[in-house]
Design an enzyme around this catalytic site. Structure first.
Site, PDB file in Angstrom:
ATOM      1  N   HIS A 194       5.580 -28.891  22.769  1.00  0.00           N
ATOM      2  CA  HIS A 194       6.256 -29.357  21.565  1.00  0.00           C
ATOM      3  C   HIS A 194       6.102 -30.863  21.405  1.00  0.00           C
ATOM      4  O   HIS A 194       5.597 -31.556  22.292  1.00  0.00           O
ATOM      5  CB  HIS A 194       7.739 -28.978  21.638  1.00  0.00           C
ATOM      6  CG  HIS A 194       7.970 -27.498  21.763  1.00  0.00           C
ATOM      7  ND1 HIS A 194       8.518 -26.739  20.750  1.00  0.00           N
ATOM      8  CD2 HIS A 194       7.723 -26.625  22.788  1.00  0.00           C
ATOM      9  CE1 HIS A 194       8.594 -25.475  21.139  1.00  0.00           C
ATOM     10  NE2 HIS A 194       8.111 -25.389  22.371  1.00  0.00           N
ATOM     11  N   ASP A 246       8.236 -27.299  29.446  1.00  0.00           N
ATOM     12  CA  ASP A 246       8.842 -26.984  30.736  1.00  0.00           C
ATOM     13  C   ASP A 246       7.835 -27.374  31.816  1.00  0.00           C
ATOM     14  O   ASP A 246       6.633 -27.136  31.655  1.00  0.00           O
ATOM     15  CB  ASP A 246       9.122 -25.489  30.863  1.00  0.00           C
ATOM     16  CG  ASP A 246      10.336 -25.029  30.089  1.00  0.00           C
ATOM     17  OD1 ASP A 246      10.795 -25.764  29.206  1.00  0.00           O
ATOM     18  OD2 ASP A 246      10.805 -23.904  30.352  1.00  0.00           O
ATOM     19  N   SER A 260      -1.170 -25.236  33.669  1.00  0.00           N
ATOM     20  CA  SER A 260      -1.740 -26.263  32.807  1.00  0.00           C
ATOM     21  C   SER A 260      -0.940 -27.553  32.947  1.00  0.00           C
ATOM     22  O   SER A 260       0.055 -27.609  33.663  1.00  0.00           O
ATOM     23  CB  SER A 260      -1.719 -25.797  31.348  1.00  0.00           C
ATOM     24  OG  SER A 260      -2.129 -24.450  31.234  1.00  0.00           O
TER      25      SER A 260
END
Length: 298
Positions: A171, A115, A258
């Site tokens: 991911h 995201d 991040s």
């Protein structure tokens, strides 16, 4: 300077709610703040200690207010209620229900690994990769490897910036095999645009982990996770050398904003037009993990 992004789902321009906005502006925009930034805030010890505090049980008191302040949709999470988390980091690294992040399984589609707010650049110059408009870095300085950097010249760079309010697990953008990540020590500057506009070669200065990934459909690519202020740790949860499925978890960040950066070689992918158009205007596009970023070039 307010920060805006395009919400991809609606196409609307939205103002970002910045965690610690006043502190960030003071640290990066004033002489006194700059002095504290360089002597303390950018150092590992500051972020590690701050991150450790998020592991204590008393930190759970912040969760409810954080959810409200940043309008987090907890119906997406496996554990939907603040009281179900033992501390703030437990909440920060929360897992989502699979149905909350549907994955585009078309083999021609490269998906977002996280995201975040995306900028994407095609036909990059390895000696002049864009950090923000008017600020550049050399790919070899990011990777600490001249030979690999040369292989990605004229390729594609995709930057996904995660805010503290975002889902903080990352991911795999395709199925394939990932090798052991290379850990590079560094500083802990913020990755917020406020800092990116002030600190030269910020991504090359910050702590980061770099993984070579043999994608089944897009060739070899580089997956790079960049730490930031108050990111206590970058945790890798995958098994190096084993085949992974598209959308499978690679790891997670502990507390803090991040960034995840992808590099693909030339001739592998065409980035989606909406992301390209917004990037040319200097504005990020908000995407979710599992959404298509681009399409395979055959």
């Amino acid at each position: 300077m307010d920060i805006y992004y395009i919400e991809r789902a609606t196409g609307k321009r939205k103002k970002e709610i910045v965690a610690g906005d006043r502190f960030l502006r003071w640290i990066y925009d004033t002489k006194v703040g700059n002095a504290i930034l360089e002597t303390l805030v950018k150092k590992k010890v500051f972020s590690v200690i701050y991150g450790k505090f998020q592991d204590f049980s008393f930190s759970r008191k912040k969760i409810k207010a954080f959810i409200q302040d940043f309008q987090i949709d907890m119906s997406e999470a496996e554990r939907e209620h603040a009281y179900e988390y033992s501390n703030f980091n437990d909440f920060f690294t929360r897992k989502l229900k699979k149905k909350s992040r549907p994955i585009s399984m078309n083999v021609e589609h490269l998906i977002s690994p996280a995201d975040g707010r995306v900028l994407a650049y095609e036909n990059i110059d390895k000696d002049k990769v864009i950090q923000v408009k008017g600020s550049y870095y050399k790919l070899r300085d990011l990777l600490y490897d001249d030979n690999i950097a040369n292989e990605y010249d004229k390729g594609v760079c995709i930057v996904i910036r995660l805010c503290p309010s975002d889902y903080h697990r990352f991911h795999f953008p395709d199925s394939g095999t990932a090798y052991e990540s290379k850990k590079i020590k560094g500083q802990y500057y913020s990755v917020n645009p406020i800092a990116l506009n002030k600190i030269v070669d910020l991504y090359c200065q910050n702590k980061r982990e770099i993984t070579l990934f043999e994608s089944d459909n897009f060739g070899e690519m580089i997956l790079c996770e960049v730490g930031a202020t108050c990111v206590g740790s970058i945790i890798q949860t995958y098994n190096a050398g084993q085949h992974v499925e598209k959308g499978e978890e690679k790891g997670y960040f502990k507390f803090g904003g991040s960034t995840v950066i992808l590099f693909l070689k030339s001739g592998q992918i065409k980035i989606d037009e909406d992301i390209c158009a917004n990037t040319k205007l200097g504005i990020e596009t908000k995407v979710n993990m599992g959404e298509r970023l681009g399409r395979k070039i055959w």
